[in-house]
Design a protein around this motif. Structure first.
Motif, PDB file in Angstrom:
ATOM      1  N   TYR A  53      -3.542  42.649  18.588  1.00  0.00           N
ATOM      2  CA  TYR A  53      -2.212  43.242  18.663  1.00  0.00           C
ATOM      3  C   TYR A  53      -2.256  44.699  19.134  1.00  0.00           C
ATOM      4  CZ  TYR A  53      -0.478  39.096  16.324  1.00  0.00           C
ATOM      5  OH  TYR A  53      -0.144  37.790  16.031  1.00  0.00           O
ATOM      6  N   THR A  54      -3.440  45.215  19.453  1.00  0.00           N
ATOM      7  CA  THR A  54      -3.601  46.583  19.943  1.00  0.00           C
ATOM      8  C   THR A  54      -4.266  46.540  21.311  1.00  0.00           C
ATOM      9  OG1 THR A  54      -3.774  47.433  17.699  1.00  0.00           O
ATOM     10  CG2 THR A  54      -4.621  48.840  19.442  1.00  0.00           C
ATOM     11  N   HIS A  55      -3.716  47.304  22.254  1.00  0.00           N
ATOM     12  CA  HIS A  55      -4.204  47.279  23.631  1.00  0.00           C
ATOM     13  C   HIS A  55      -4.345  48.699  24.162  1.00  0.00           C
ATOM     14  CE1 HIS A  55      -3.299  42.969  23.823  1.00  0.00           C
ATOM     15  NE2 HIS A  55      -2.274  43.293  23.049  1.00  0.00           N
ATOM     16  N   LEU A  71       1.460  46.339  18.672  1.00  0.00           N
ATOM     17  CA  LEU A  71       2.667  45.571  18.384  1.00  0.00           C
ATOM     18  C   LEU A  71       2.628  45.085  16.946  1.00  0.00           C
ATOM     19  CD1 LEU A  71       2.486  45.278  21.552  1.00  0.00           C
ATOM     20  CD2 LEU A  71       3.725  43.172  21.216  1.00  0.00           C
ATOM     21  N   GLU A  72       3.778  45.086  16.325  1.00  0.00           N
ATOM     22  CA  GLU A  72       3.953  44.456  15.018  1.00  0.00           C
ATOM     23  C   GLU A  72       5.042  43.412  15.182  1.00  0.00           C
ATOM     24  OE1 GLU A  72       4.597  46.920  11.554  1.00  0.00           O
ATOM     25  OE2 GLU A  72       3.463  48.541  12.487  1.00  0.00           O
ATOM     26  N   THR A  73       4.629  42.176  15.363  1.00  0.00           N
ATOM     27  CA  THR A  73       5.583  41.076  15.456  1.00  0.00           C
ATOM     28  C   THR A  73       6.053  40.725  14.043  1.00  0.00           C
ATOM     29  OG1 THR A  73       3.849  39.418  15.255  1.00  0.00           O
ATOM     30  CG2 THR A  73       4.410  40.156  17.500  1.00  0.00           C
ATOM     31  N   PRO A  74       7.161  40.009  13.916  1.00  0.00           N
ATOM     32  CA  PRO A  74       7.570  39.578  12.577  1.00  0.00           C
ATOM     33  C   PRO A  74       6.458  38.798  11.866  1.00  0.00           C
ATOM     34  CG  PRO A  74       9.396  39.309  14.083  1.00  0.00           C
ATOM     35  CD  PRO A  74       8.193  39.699  14.921  1.00  0.00           C
ATOM     36  N   PHE A  75       5.746  37.944  12.583  1.00  0.00           N
ATOM     37  CA  PHE A  75       4.657  37.162  11.994  1.00  0.00           C
ATOM     38  C   PHE A  75       3.601  38.076  11.382  1.00  0.00           C
ATOM     39  CE2 PHE A  75       0.517  35.117  12.214  1.00  0.00           C
ATOM     40  CZ  PHE A  75       0.753  33.895  11.616  1.00  0.00           C
ATOM     41  N   ILE A  76       3.161  39.079  12.138  1.00  0.00           N
ATOM     42  CA  ILE A  76       2.092  39.953  11.646  1.00  0.00           C
ATOM     43  C   ILE A  76       2.619  40.857  10.531  1.00  0.00           C
ATOM     44  CG2 ILE A  76       2.104  42.024  13.101  1.00  0.00           C
ATOM     45  CD1 ILE A  76      -0.914  39.788  12.459  1.00  0.00           C
ATOM     46  N   GLN A  77       3.912  41.190  10.549  1.00  0.00           N
ATOM     47  CA  GLN A  77       4.490  41.969   9.451  1.00  0.00           C
ATOM     48  C   GLN A  77       4.435  41.198   8.137  1.00  0.00           C
ATOM     49  OE1 GLN A  77       8.384  43.699  10.533  1.00  0.00           O
ATOM     50  NE2 GLN A  77       7.680  43.584  12.655  1.00  0.00           N
ATOM     51  N   VAL A  78       4.728  39.906   8.190  1.00  0.00           N
ATOM     52  CA  VAL A  78       4.637  39.080   6.981  1.00  0.00           C
ATOM     53  C   VAL A  78       3.189  39.014   6.500  1.00  0.00           C
ATOM     54  CG1 VAL A  78       4.933  36.748   6.033  1.00  0.00           C
ATOM     55  CG2 VAL A  78       6.688  37.722   7.533  1.00  0.00           C
ATOM     56  N   ALA A  79       2.250  38.872   7.438  1.00  0.00           N
ATOM     57  CA  ALA A  79       0.833  38.811   7.065  1.00  0.00           C
ATOM     58  C   ALA A  79       0.384  40.107   6.396  1.00  0.00           C
ATOM     59  CB  ALA A  79      -0.025  38.512   8.293  1.00  0.00           C
ATOM     60  N   VAL A  80       0.754  41.245   6.975  1.00  0.00           N
ATOM     61  CA  VAL A  80       0.363  42.544   6.408  1.00  0.00           C
ATOM     62  C   VAL A  80       1.025  42.737   5.051  1.00  0.00           C
ATOM     63  CG1 VAL A  80       0.573  45.040   6.709  1.00  0.00           C
ATOM     64  CG2 VAL A  80      -0.146  43.616   8.634  1.00  0.00           C
ATOM     65  N   ARG A 105       8.114  45.796  16.344  1.00  0.00           N
ATOM     66  CA  ARG A 105       7.792  47.223  16.453  1.00  0.00           C
ATOM     67  C   ARG A 105       6.721  47.415  17.517  1.00  0.00           C
ATOM     68  NH1 ARG A 105       7.459  46.845  10.431  1.00  0.00           N
ATOM     69  NH2 ARG A 105       9.518  47.494   9.701  1.00  0.00           N
ATOM     70  N   ILE A 106       6.886  48.484  18.287  1.00  0.00           N
ATOM     71  CA  ILE A 106       5.875  48.886  19.264  1.00  0.00           C
ATOM     72  C   ILE A 106       5.522  50.340  18.969  1.00  0.00           C
ATOM     73  CG2 ILE A 106       5.342  49.257  21.700  1.00  0.00           C
ATOM     74  CD1 ILE A 106       7.415  47.077  22.348  1.00  0.00           C
ATOM     75  N   HIS A 107       4.237  50.589  18.776  1.00  0.00           N
ATOM     76  CA  HIS A 107       3.740  51.940  18.526  1.00  0.00           C
ATOM     77  C   HIS A 107       2.891  52.363  19.720  1.00  0.00           C
ATOM     78  CE1 HIS A 107       4.965  51.403  14.362  1.00  0.00           C
ATOM     79  NE2 HIS A 107       4.325  50.265  14.371  1.00  0.00           N
ATOM     80  N   LEU A 108       3.174  53.532  20.269  1.00  0.00           N
ATOM     81  CA  LEU A 108       2.399  54.064  21.381  1.00  0.00           C
ATOM     82  C   LEU A 108       1.739  55.363  20.955  1.00  0.00           C
ATOM     83  CD1 LEU A 108       4.966  53.664  24.321  1.00  0.00           C
ATOM     84  CD2 LEU A 108       3.198  52.055  23.589  1.00  0.00           C
TER      85      LEU A 108
END
Length: 195
Positions: A53-55, A71-80, A105-108
């Motif tokens: 999820y990091t590039h 990126l933080e997709t809804p799926f990965i947010q639930v996992a975290v 969420r997108i973090h740059l």
């Protein structure tokens, strides 16, 4: 009308179950929430998955400092979220997230020059040839980590975008970055490879 051979049906079913289910997941189903829960609670599950999820953003760096998008997709947010909870079950996760609105969420972290000016980067996020407008956005100067006795200059900016998850689909999302010193970068994120 002929019935398909039971062995062929069984083989096709087994093959389809063996294929990894991937692609941007929204809205989250009960099954995908359970998958996210188990990913988050499985030992090394998240540490094995989060790097996808990091590039790195090509062509933008200052010395050893590279630029990244995560990126933080809804799926990965639930996992975290699940990974941080005690006495929390898959049923609890389903109750908490099923049918609830979520965000992508997108973090740059963009490093491009020493003494970078504030609010100088131009960033566009595009999907299906349309500019996406974030629901929320914030930015700040990026200062590299240092010891308590030095104060390094800013090397760029950090930016955080949030989009309503239903505005995003599993097609490629492209980030265009233009710097004030005339550098340009592009990063394509294939959401069909992420959940």
């Amino acid at each position: 009308m002929c019935n398909p051979c039971p062995t062929i049906v069984a083989a096709l079913l087994a093959f389809s179950l063996a294929l990894p289910v991937r692609a941007y997941d929204y809205p989250l189903t009960e099954s995908s929430i359970r998958d996210a829960y188990f990913l988050g609670t499985r030992q090394s599950g998240l540490s094995d998955s989060l790097p996808t999820y990091t590039h790195e953003i090509p062509n933008l760096s200052v010395g050893k400092f590279r630029s990244f998008a995560s990126l933080e997709t809804p799926f990965i947010q639930v996992a975290v979220f699940s990974s941080k909870k005690l006495n929390y079950s898959a049923q609890d996760a389903v109750k908490e997230f099923l049918g609830k609105p979520m965000v992508l969420r997108i973090h740059l972290e963009i490093c491009y020059m020493v003494d970078a000016p504030p609010d100088a980067l131009e960033v566009r996020i595009v999907q299906n040839k349309k500019d996406l407008v974030p629901d929320s956005f914030d930015r700040s100067l990026f200062f590299p980590a240092s010891d308590p006795y030095t104060s390094p200059p800013p090397l760029g900016e950090t930016m955080h975008f949030e989009f309503s998850a239903e505005k995003i689909d599993s097609s490629t999302l492209t980030i265009f970055i233009d710097t004030p010193d005339d550098q340009h970068a592009r990063l394509d994120l294939d959401l069909s490879t992420l959940r």
